[in-house]
Scaffold this motif. Sequence first.
Motif, PDB file in Angstrom:
ATOM      1  N   ARG A   3      60.327  34.656  48.558  1.00 27.83           N
ATOM      2  CA  ARG A   3      59.938  36.048  48.353  1.00 27.83           C
ATOM      3  C   ARG A   3      58.733  36.068  47.435  1.00 27.83           C
ATOM      4  NH1 ARG A   3      62.000  40.009  44.395  1.00 27.83           N
ATOM      5  NH2 ARG A   3      61.536  42.106  45.133  1.00 27.83           N
ATOM      6  N   LEU A   4      57.623  36.636  47.898  1.00 24.74           N
ATOM      7  CA  LEU A   4      56.380  36.573  47.157  1.00 24.74           C
ATOM      8  C   LEU A   4      56.262  37.773  46.231  1.00 24.74           C
ATOM      9  CD1 LEU A   4      54.033  34.655  46.989  1.00 24.74           C
ATOM     10  CD2 LEU A   4      52.784  36.052  48.628  1.00 24.74           C
ATOM     11  N   VAL A   5      56.350  37.487  44.935  1.00 26.51           N
ATOM     12  CA  VAL A   5      56.161  38.477  43.889  1.00 26.51           C
ATOM     13  C   VAL A   5      55.301  37.808  42.831  1.00 26.51           C
ATOM     14  CG1 VAL A   5      58.319  39.718  44.307  1.00 26.51           C
ATOM     15  CG2 VAL A   5      58.292  37.781  42.749  1.00 26.51           C
ATOM     16  N   ILE A 271      43.706  25.982  40.213  1.00 28.16           N
ATOM     17  CA  ILE A 271      43.905  27.388  39.831  1.00 28.16           C
ATOM     18  C   ILE A 271      42.557  28.038  39.504  1.00 28.16           C
ATOM     19  CG2 ILE A 271      44.951  28.925  38.112  1.00 28.16           C
ATOM     20  CD1 ILE A 271      46.926  27.827  40.117  1.00 28.16           C
ATOM     21  N   HIS A 272      41.702  27.272  38.819  1.00 29.77           N
ATOM     22  CA  HIS A 272      40.390  27.816  38.464  1.00 29.77           C
ATOM     23  C   HIS A 272      39.570  28.179  39.704  1.00 29.77           C
ATOM     24  CE1 HIS A 272      39.894  27.539  34.074  1.00 29.77           C
ATOM     25  NE2 HIS A 272      40.749  26.526  34.121  1.00 29.77           N
ATOM     26  N   THR A 273      39.724  27.408  40.760  1.00 28.77           N
ATOM     27  CA  THR A 273      38.878  27.616  41.947  1.00 28.77           C
ATOM     28  C   THR A 273      39.524  28.491  43.011  1.00 28.77           C
ATOM     29  OG1 THR A 273      39.756  25.563  42.915  1.00 28.77           O
ATOM     30  CG2 THR A 273      37.754  25.386  41.564  1.00 28.77           C
ATOM     31  N   ALA A 274      40.817  28.787  42.872  1.00 26.46           N
ATOM     32  CA  ALA A 274      41.482  29.623  43.880  1.00 26.46           C
ATOM     33  C   ALA A 274      41.006  31.065  43.763  1.00 26.46           C
ATOM     34  CB  ALA A 274      42.992  29.543  43.703  1.00 26.46           C
ATOM     35  N   ASN A 275      40.496  31.628  44.887  1.00 24.65           N
ATOM     36  CA  ASN A 275      40.027  33.013  44.892  1.00 24.65           C
ATOM     37  C   ASN A 275      40.083  33.538  46.322  1.00 24.65           C
ATOM     38  OD1 ASN A 275      37.355  32.417  46.241  1.00 24.65           O
ATOM     39  ND2 ASN A 275      37.075  31.225  44.333  1.00 24.65           N
ATOM     40  N   PRO A 276      39.930  34.828  46.519  1.00 29.69           N
ATOM     41  CA  PRO A 276      40.011  35.397  47.883  1.00 29.69           C
ATOM     42  C   PRO A 276      38.952  34.875  48.837  1.00 29.69           C
ATOM     43  CG  PRO A 276      40.313  37.093  46.229  1.00 29.69           C
ATOM     44  CD  PRO A 276      39.888  35.862  45.479  1.00 29.69           C
ATOM     45  N   THR A 286      44.330  38.497  47.409  1.00 31.41           N
ATOM     46  CA  THR A 286      43.322  39.557  47.430  1.00 31.41           C
ATOM     47  C   THR A 286      43.810  40.774  46.653  1.00 31.41           C
ATOM     48  OG1 THR A 286      42.541  38.805  49.600  1.00 31.41           O
ATOM     49  CG2 THR A 286      41.950  41.043  48.939  1.00 31.41           C
ATOM     50  N   LEU A 287      45.042  41.181  46.891  1.00 31.45           N
ATOM     51  CA  LEU A 287      45.598  42.321  46.179  1.00 31.45           C
ATOM     52  C   LEU A 287      45.692  42.040  44.678  1.00 31.45           C
ATOM     53  CD1 LEU A 287      46.939  45.114  46.219  1.00 31.45           C
ATOM     54  CD2 LEU A 287      49.127  43.966  46.680  1.00 31.45           C
ATOM     55  N   TYR A 288      46.096  40.825  44.347  1.00 26.68           N
ATOM     56  CA  TYR A 288      46.229  40.449  42.935  1.00 26.68           C
ATOM     57  C   TYR A 288      44.861  40.458  42.252  1.00 26.68           C
ATOM     58  CZ  TYR A 288      48.774  38.195  39.117  1.00 26.68           C
ATOM     59  OH  TYR A 288      49.389  37.923  37.922  1.00 26.68           O
ATOM     60  N   TRP A 289      43.835  39.999  42.982  1.00 22.59           N
ATOM     61  CA  TRP A 289      42.464  40.009  42.455  1.00 22.59           C
ATOM     62  C   TRP A 289      42.003  41.435  42.210  1.00 22.59           C
ATOM     63  CZ3 TRP A 289      41.368  34.953  41.886  1.00 22.59           C
ATOM     64  CH2 TRP A 289      40.118  34.601  41.368  1.00 22.59           C
TER      65      TRP A 289
END
Length: 782
Positions: A3-5, A271-276, A286-289
């Motif tokens: 479950r993604l939260v 983690i530093h490079t993960a982005n939409p 994307t929503l979190y960004w």
Amino acid sequence: MCRLVPDNYQNFLAFVFAIEEINRNPHLLPNITLGYEFHQIHYSHWRLLESFFRLHTGQDEVPNYTCRRESKSVAVLTGTSWENAGKTATLLELYNFPQFSFGSFDPTFSDRGQFPSLYQVAPKETSLATGMVSLMLHFSWTWVGLVITEGQKGTQFLSDVRAEMNRNGVCVAFLKMISNYLTSPVLALQKLDFLTRETPPANVVILYYDIESLNDINYQVGQYVVTWRVWVTNSQWHADSSGRNFILDSFHGTLIFSHHREEIPDFKTFIHTANPLKYPEDTFLTLYWFQNFHCSVSDSDCTLKNCLLNASLAWLPMNHFDIIMSDASYNIYNAVYAVAHALHEMLLQQVGTKPIRNGEMTVFSSWQLHPFLKKMQFHNPTGDLVNLDKKSNAEAKYDILNVWNFPEGLRRKVKVGEFSPHARHGQLSLSENMVEWATGIIETPPSVCSESCDPGFRKSLQEGRAACCFDCTPCSEKEVTNDTDMEQCMKCPDHQYANSQKTHCLQKLTIFLNYEDPLGMILLGAALGLTVLTVVILGLFVRHADTPIVRANNRGLSYTLLISLAFCFLCSLLFIGRPSTATCILQQTTFALVFTVAVSTVLTKTITVVLAFKVTALGTRMRQLLLSGAPNSIIPFCTLIQLTICSIWMGTNTPYIDTDAHSEHGHIIIVCNKGSLTAFYCVLGYLGSLALVSFTVAFLARNLPDTFNEAKFLTFSMLVFCSVWVTFLPVYHSTKGKVMVAMEVFSILASSAGLLGCIFAPKCFIILLRPERNSFHGFRDK
């Protein structure tokens, strides 16, 4: 499948990171690229099964019909909830489909008969309760509350921690089981009474958090300001991730038991490079960004724009996103590597055989992985051992993390210690100086039902209360306790005594009636003085031996009496000084014999006086008996009887050296034990009988006419003698130690002095001060 939260989004990123790292590794699955599917599950049994059918068949309309041709999943990773893993395991067993649970270790899944296709990556947690109780003991916390989320793991943990607490003397202040709000609609109505102060207060609470309970107990506690408590919890615990900063935080100072693991340095870079832009298909990212980096949405293609330049998840504070890999994320990382290693070994085994091909793809079934997974053991890139063998899965080693709430309430987790169930030299190691306690607490907070009992006191349990609730009772006079919280006082040996604080035993001093003691010096001086006085009187009588007063009172008996009295005074010296076997024997025999001579001499004098005045009436035979000195034979006859008594005494129960360790505090008194009190009383009784006979005869002759009639003086001397020894008996029984010995010496001196004074003082007065009355002319005039 999870479950993604926001709380577990890190799990998904760890999953992607592991797959990408394996695909870059030329030595693991070369020329093969791993892919993945992500299915978000819902809290519904049917939705969960639907997710699996879609994963397994590629469509959700016709069960057991596979329309896939190009790719196929070989394993599934299920979420941390026992409900999820348990529900899917039964269905997956129909297809022998490998399933990995990345939640905390559950003993139920170790049953090979029920779950042969389910693998647990997490190490065993059987030592979690031991570690937490060890922490309690380290800080001397014996009054601890328990807040446990309901569920299978929670029930097992409650059983383990209670048993461990009972073994180590830690008491449960209160127990609160928190229900699952999905199965218990009344959760919102539950009274969180453990958030209030109770009496006595439990300042430490063990909070066992289980993801499967689906109960955000942290959020509920966070609504209250509970800064007086220290929370000790497991790695499943997570802070409120709503993004709020709390300077006054209930969880500041929390101690967390987290599985020990080595850091994966490349994960922070990932983690530093993960982005939409890198993962455009990840709608959640994307929503979190959008929510955290003040982005706007393009009207044309719904993409993000105007975001913060070079924004990264690593920029977010820890209460928004924690870049430190959690236990669940680490388990996912290892699970992916386990699948990769199993595939690698299976492909190596197929080398040299003709593979079944479908186009350019190697075709195999997922069940073929089981022989390799069942005994899978490997070292992951950080060097940690990963073991999927259900029998040999090792117990977890724990890092102890401390939640620092400064600066700005970011809830930073800092490692302050370790707990290892296999360590040889101490299982728990802790850096207390690194621990940050709750707001307003500057030193280790106590958590006890009753304050510790200091040395010198023992614990006395309060009726109807727990074992940790007690009163402190002082030890008795001869008992000590040399440590805190001792349940029983220890009795000192007879040769030792308790100090005034009752904390330890001291060696007793060995003492006796010594010549150097004030009491010994007084008795010594009195004995020697009376002896000298007796010798002086004897010399005076010898000098005036031919005077009427000396001759009229039978000078031979007077000499015998004076000599015996001198020995009576001197025999008292045997009672002073360090006792020995010889002195113990001589004390009693000398005392008995010389006093018998003295008293029998008084009896002889008394009988002689009576016979002297009755000689005319008694006739010629009695006169001849008197003139022959026959009454003098009374002395050796009476002495012989006393000697017989003493011989029987010495032959049956000889006096011996004894110690008295109880009469005087802190001292052992060396005394002479008489051996037989019966024999001693026989000696005194015999002396008393002689004195009583002498007193009776003298009393009857008190009115006889004569100038130098000493019957009155003999009567009074026997009265004094009997009074002294009658008084001696009760006092002797009521005293002990040196006082008892001194009492016996005093009785010897007093009774002897009574005889000396009453009998010879009047004669000395006449000899020295009335010499005219001690002449024949004065005698005739009288």
